[in-house]
Design a protein around this motif. Structure first.
Motif, PDB file in Angstrom:
ATOM      1  N   GLU A 146       0.831  -1.209   0.000  1.00 32.93           N
ATOM      2  CA  GLU A 146       0.000   0.000   0.000  1.00 32.93           C
ATOM      3  C   GLU A 146       0.865   1.257   0.000  1.00 32.93           C
ATOM      4  OE1 GLU A 146      -0.505  -2.659   2.058  1.00 32.93           O
ATOM      5  OE2 GLU A 146      -2.238  -3.423   0.942  1.00 32.93           O
ATOM      6  N   GLU A 147       1.947   1.227   0.761  1.00 33.61           N
ATOM      7  CA  GLU A 147       2.859   2.375   0.785  1.00 33.61           C
ATOM      8  C   GLU A 147       3.539   2.558  -0.567  1.00 33.61           C
ATOM      9  OE1 GLU A 147       4.296   2.612   5.417  1.00 33.61           O
ATOM     10  OE2 GLU A 147       5.141   1.015   4.154  1.00 33.61           O
ATOM     11  N   ARG A 148       3.921   1.449  -1.210  1.00 26.22           N
ATOM     12  CA  ARG A 148       4.566   1.549  -2.521  1.00 26.22           C
ATOM     13  C   ARG A 148       3.604   2.094  -3.572  1.00 26.22           C
ATOM     14  NH1 ARG A 148       6.717  -3.313  -0.477  1.00 26.22           N
ATOM     15  NH2 ARG A 148       5.370  -4.606  -1.790  1.00 26.22           N
ATOM     16  N   VAL A 151       4.337   5.602  -5.661  1.00 25.26           N
ATOM     17  CA  VAL A 151       4.284   5.722  -7.123  1.00 25.26           C
ATOM     18  C   VAL A 151       3.230   6.745  -7.530  1.00 25.26           C
ATOM     19  CG1 VAL A 151       3.734   4.492  -9.273  1.00 25.26           C
ATOM     20  CG2 VAL A 151       5.204   3.415  -7.553  1.00 25.26           C
ATOM     21  N   GLU A 152       2.062   6.682  -6.939  1.00 26.20           N
ATOM     22  CA  GLU A 152       0.999   7.629  -7.288  1.00 26.20           C
ATOM     23  C   GLU A 152       1.407   9.065  -7.003  1.00 26.20           C
ATOM     24  OE1 GLU A 152      -2.431   6.227  -5.152  1.00 26.20           O
ATOM     25  OE2 GLU A 152      -3.001   4.868  -6.777  1.00 26.20           O
ATOM     26  N   ASN A 179      -1.470  11.338 -11.689  1.00 25.15           N
ATOM     27  CA  ASN A 179      -2.664  10.596 -12.063  1.00 25.15           C
ATOM     28  C   ASN A 179      -2.290   9.278 -12.713  1.00 25.15           C
ATOM     29  OD1 ASN A 179      -5.091   9.671 -12.967  1.00 25.15           O
ATOM     30  ND2 ASN A 179      -5.467  11.335 -14.390  1.00 25.15           N
ATOM     31  N   THR A 180      -2.422   8.163 -11.990  1.00 31.75           N
ATOM     32  CA  THR A 180      -2.044   6.861 -12.541  1.00 31.75           C
ATOM     33  C   THR A 180      -3.163   6.198 -13.335  1.00 31.75           C
ATOM     34  OG1 THR A 180      -2.656   5.744 -10.491  1.00 31.75           O
ATOM     35  CG2 THR A 180      -0.337   6.389 -10.752  1.00 31.75           C
ATOM     36  N   SER A 181      -4.335   6.790 -13.356  1.00 30.62           N
ATOM     37  CA  SER A 181      -5.417   6.185 -14.134  1.00 30.62           C
ATOM     38  C   SER A 181      -5.256   6.463 -15.619  1.00 30.62           C
ATOM     39  CB  SER A 181      -6.774   6.725 -13.660  1.00 30.62           C
ATOM     40  OG  SER A 181      -6.888   8.101 -13.992  1.00 30.62           O
ATOM     41  N   ILE A 238       3.356   4.751 -17.631  1.00 33.28           N
ATOM     42  CA  ILE A 238       4.372   4.999 -16.613  1.00 33.28           C
ATOM     43  C   ILE A 238       4.072   4.175 -15.372  1.00 33.28           C
ATOM     44  CG2 ILE A 238       5.365   6.749 -15.090  1.00 33.28           C
ATOM     45  CD1 ILE A 238       4.893   8.768 -17.374  1.00 33.28           C
ATOM     46  N   ALA A 239       2.818   4.107 -14.978  1.00 37.81           N
ATOM     47  CA  ALA A 239       2.435   3.321 -13.804  1.00 37.81           C
ATOM     48  C   ALA A 239       2.774   1.846 -14.016  1.00 37.81           C
ATOM     49  CB  ALA A 239       0.951   3.501 -13.505  1.00 37.81           C
ATOM     50  N   GLU A 240       2.570   1.334 -15.217  1.00 39.90           N
ATOM     51  CA  GLU A 240       2.910  -0.060 -15.520  1.00 39.90           C
ATOM     52  C   GLU A 240       4.397  -0.310 -15.351  1.00 39.90           C
ATOM     53  OE1 GLU A 240       1.495  -1.427 -19.312  1.00 39.90           O
ATOM     54  OE2 GLU A 240      -0.468  -0.525 -18.971  1.00 39.90           O
TER      55      GLU A 240
END
Length: 75
Positions: free
Chosen positions: A11-13, A17-18, A23-25, A35-37
């Motif tokens: 959860e912290e990781r 990243v977020e 905006n990771t969506s 980028i999130a991937e």
């Protein structure tokens, strides 16, 4: 604060990243999702951030997949 996998929960990781990339969506223009991937291995606890970032930058340092530069016509 340590960002190492051994010192963080999943959860912290995710939050790290977020907060780092926004905006990771990918809803804004679709680029954030890619980028999130890239950081999914970090989120899953498989690879450290440093490893992922070094691999990403290696393409720029080595010139791999870089467009071929043309010579200046004035030279």
């Amino acid at each position: 604060m340590s960002y190492l996998i051994k010192d963080t929960t999943k959860e912290e990781r995710i939050r790290i990243v977020e907060e780092s990339i926004g905006n990771t969506s990918g809803g804004c223009d679709g680029c954030s999702a890619g980028i999130a991937e890239m950081y999914q291995d970090y989120i899953d606890g498989k690879r450290e951030l440093r490893e992922i970032n070094m691999e990403f930058r290696a393409g720029y340092v080595s010139g791999m997949e870089a467009p071929e530069k043309s010579r200046c016509p004035i030279s």
